[in-house]
Enzyme design. Structure first.
Site, short mmCIF file in Angstrom:
data_model
loop_
_atom_site.label_atom_id
_atom_site.label_comp_id
_atom_site.label_asym_id
_atom_site.label_seq_id
_atom_site.Cartn_x
_atom_site.Cartn_y
_atom_site.Cartn_z
N ASP A 68 9.50 18.03 -38.87
CA ASP A 68 9.38 16.74 -39.55
C ASP A 68 7.89 16.38 -39.67
OD1 ASP A 68 9.86 14.02 -40.37
OD2 ASP A 68 11.63 13.92 -39.09
N GLU A 126 17.08 14.11 -45.68
CA GLU A 126 16.03 13.38 -46.42
C GLU A 126 15.70 13.95 -47.80
OE1 GLU A 126 14.87 10.40 -45.63
OE2 GLU A 126 15.39 10.18 -43.49
N HIS A 162 7.30 13.33 -39.36
CA HIS A 162 7.39 12.13 -38.51
C HIS A 162 8.07 12.46 -37.18
CE1 HIS A 162 7.81 11.01 -42.83
NE2 HIS A 162 6.87 10.13 -42.52
N HIS A 174 16.24 5.49 -39.50
CA HIS A 174 15.88 6.91 -39.62
C HIS A 174 14.55 7.22 -38.91
CE1 HIS A 174 13.17 7.14 -43.51
NE2 HIS A 174 12.85 6.12 -42.77
N ASP A 229 10.06 10.21 -35.55
CA ASP A 229 11.37 9.51 -35.55
C ASP A 229 11.80 9.12 -34.14
OD1 ASP A 229 11.33 9.87 -38.28
OD2 ASP A 229 12.83 11.47 -38.31
N HIS A 267 17.66 10.70 -42.01
CA HIS A 267 17.58 11.32 -40.68
C HIS A 267 18.27 10.53 -39.58
CE1 HIS A 267 14.87 14.70 -38.89
NE2 HIS A 267 16.12 14.84 -38.54
N ASP A 277 10.89 16.45 -45.48
CA ASP A 277 9.52 15.94 -45.64
C ASP A 277 8.51 16.62 -44.71
OD1 ASP A 277 9.31 14.50 -43.14
OD2 ASP A 277 10.09 12.67 -44.05
N ASP A 287 13.88 17.91 -41.33
CA ASP A 287 13.61 16.86 -42.32
C ASP A 287 12.79 17.51 -43.43
OD1 ASP A 287 12.46 14.72 -43.77
OD2 ASP A 287 12.44 13.43 -41.99
#
Ligand code: ARG
Ligand code: MN
Ligand code: MN
Ligand code: MN
Length: 312
Positions: free
Chosen positions: A128, A279, A130, A145, A132, A100, A236, A234
């Protein structure tokens, strides 16, 4: 419609090898040919997977706690030019990552093109697990990332051109035009940054409470209609059940259908200017081969939805 494609075989924003193999895996599974043949896009730049090997220095010691800082800075600078060149021609831009950190380049490039072509500030929807948005100083890992949003919003600044000093004001986005969907693993320092800057974020809690339909509606309302949108997805964000092959999986995520729904809804606004899918790491999973296959399949589905598949 014209589609600029940038395939980014780069993994320097984190420490696990393999995420650089994602673009080839996505392309081999037929993603680009389906965009061409089924969704009728005219593709540009689809013949090359970039590795940017010439930009990765031999010596690249940590700087302000960032790992591989020179490599990530010079690769994203180059990527910014590539995305900008497509966007400047009025093309939609699809970037296949890579980790990312590459969003530093893709968003900088599309934000600048949108300013020049449309005289507008672009919005970003960041899907995401996360946020980030660590600064080099708040990051516990030093992995870049986990930091792209802080550089893209100007919350992290650096003068030196070889350490992201190439980012100028026309590359940056307004924190008011940023919205997150899918968060569930946010560091303490990041929570403070989100709070202090009033950044709009829809976590998995919000999705459980309101449902994905209402959350997307609220996210789009926050951005405002008729605002150009860059979607940075992302993989994830999806639950590991759907996307196990990724570097930082977090349980309790989106179903594939919820992910597809986000992408379809963003497509339907008619305001999408660029999409990142990042990712995917085909070499990571409890059962590597099965996991990689499922994750690549999920990634293809997300991209196709964002680019207009399945609308009746
Ligand atoms: N917050 C953690 C970090 O700063 C994890 C970031 C994960 N980022 C990602 N793009 N998968 O290192
Ligand atoms: Mn180009
Ligand atoms: Mn993530
Ligand atoms: Mn991410």
């Amino acid at each position: 419609e014209d589609l600029g494609v940038v395939a980014v075989g780069f993994s320097g924003g984190q420490c696990k090898p393999g995420v650089d193999a994602a673009p080839s895996a996505l392309i081999e599974s037929g993603l680009l040919s389906s965009l061409r043949d089924e969704l009728n896009y005219k593709l540009h730049g689809d013949d090359t997977v970039h590795s940017y090997k010439d930009l990765v220095p031999k010596e690249d010691p940590p700087f302000r706690n960032m790992k591989n800082p020179k490599a990530v800075s010079s690769v994203t600078e180059r990527l910014c030019d590539q995305v900008y060149a497509h966007a400047r021609e009025g093309r939609m831009v699809l970037t296949l990552g890579g980790d990312h950190s590459i969003a530093i380049g893709t968003i900088a490039g599309s934000a600048k093109a949108v300013r020049e072509r449309l005289g507008r500030e672009m919005a970003v929807i960041w899907v995401d697990a996360h946020a980030d948005i660590n600064t080099p100083e708040t990051s516990g890992s030093g992995n870049i990332h986990g930091m792209p949003v802080s550089f893209l919003t100007g919350l992290s600044k650096e003068e030196k051109p070889e350490y992201f000093g190439w980012l100028k004001s026309d590359h940056l986005i307004n924190v008011k035009k940023l919205v997150y969907i899918g968060l569930r693993d946010v560091d303490a320092g990041e929570k403070r940054i989100l709070r202090e800057n009033g950044i709009k974020a829809f976590s998995m809690f919000d999705i459980d409470r309101h449902g994905i339909g209402r959350v997307v509606e609220m996210a789009l309302a926050h951005i405002g209609s008729d605002t150009p949108i860059h979607l940075s997805f992302d993989v994830d964000a999806l639950d590991p059940m759907w996307a196990p092959s990724t570097g930082t999986p977090v349980r309790g995520g989106l179903t594939l259908r919820e992910g597809d729904y986000i992408c379809e809804s963003v497509h339907m606004t008619g305001s999408l200017v660029a999409v990142d899918l990042v990712e995917v790491n085909p070499s990571l999973a409890p059962e590597v081969e099965l996991g990689a296959h499922e994750t690549v399949r999920a990634g293809c589905s997300l991209v196709r939805c964002a680019l207009g598949e399945s609308l009746l």
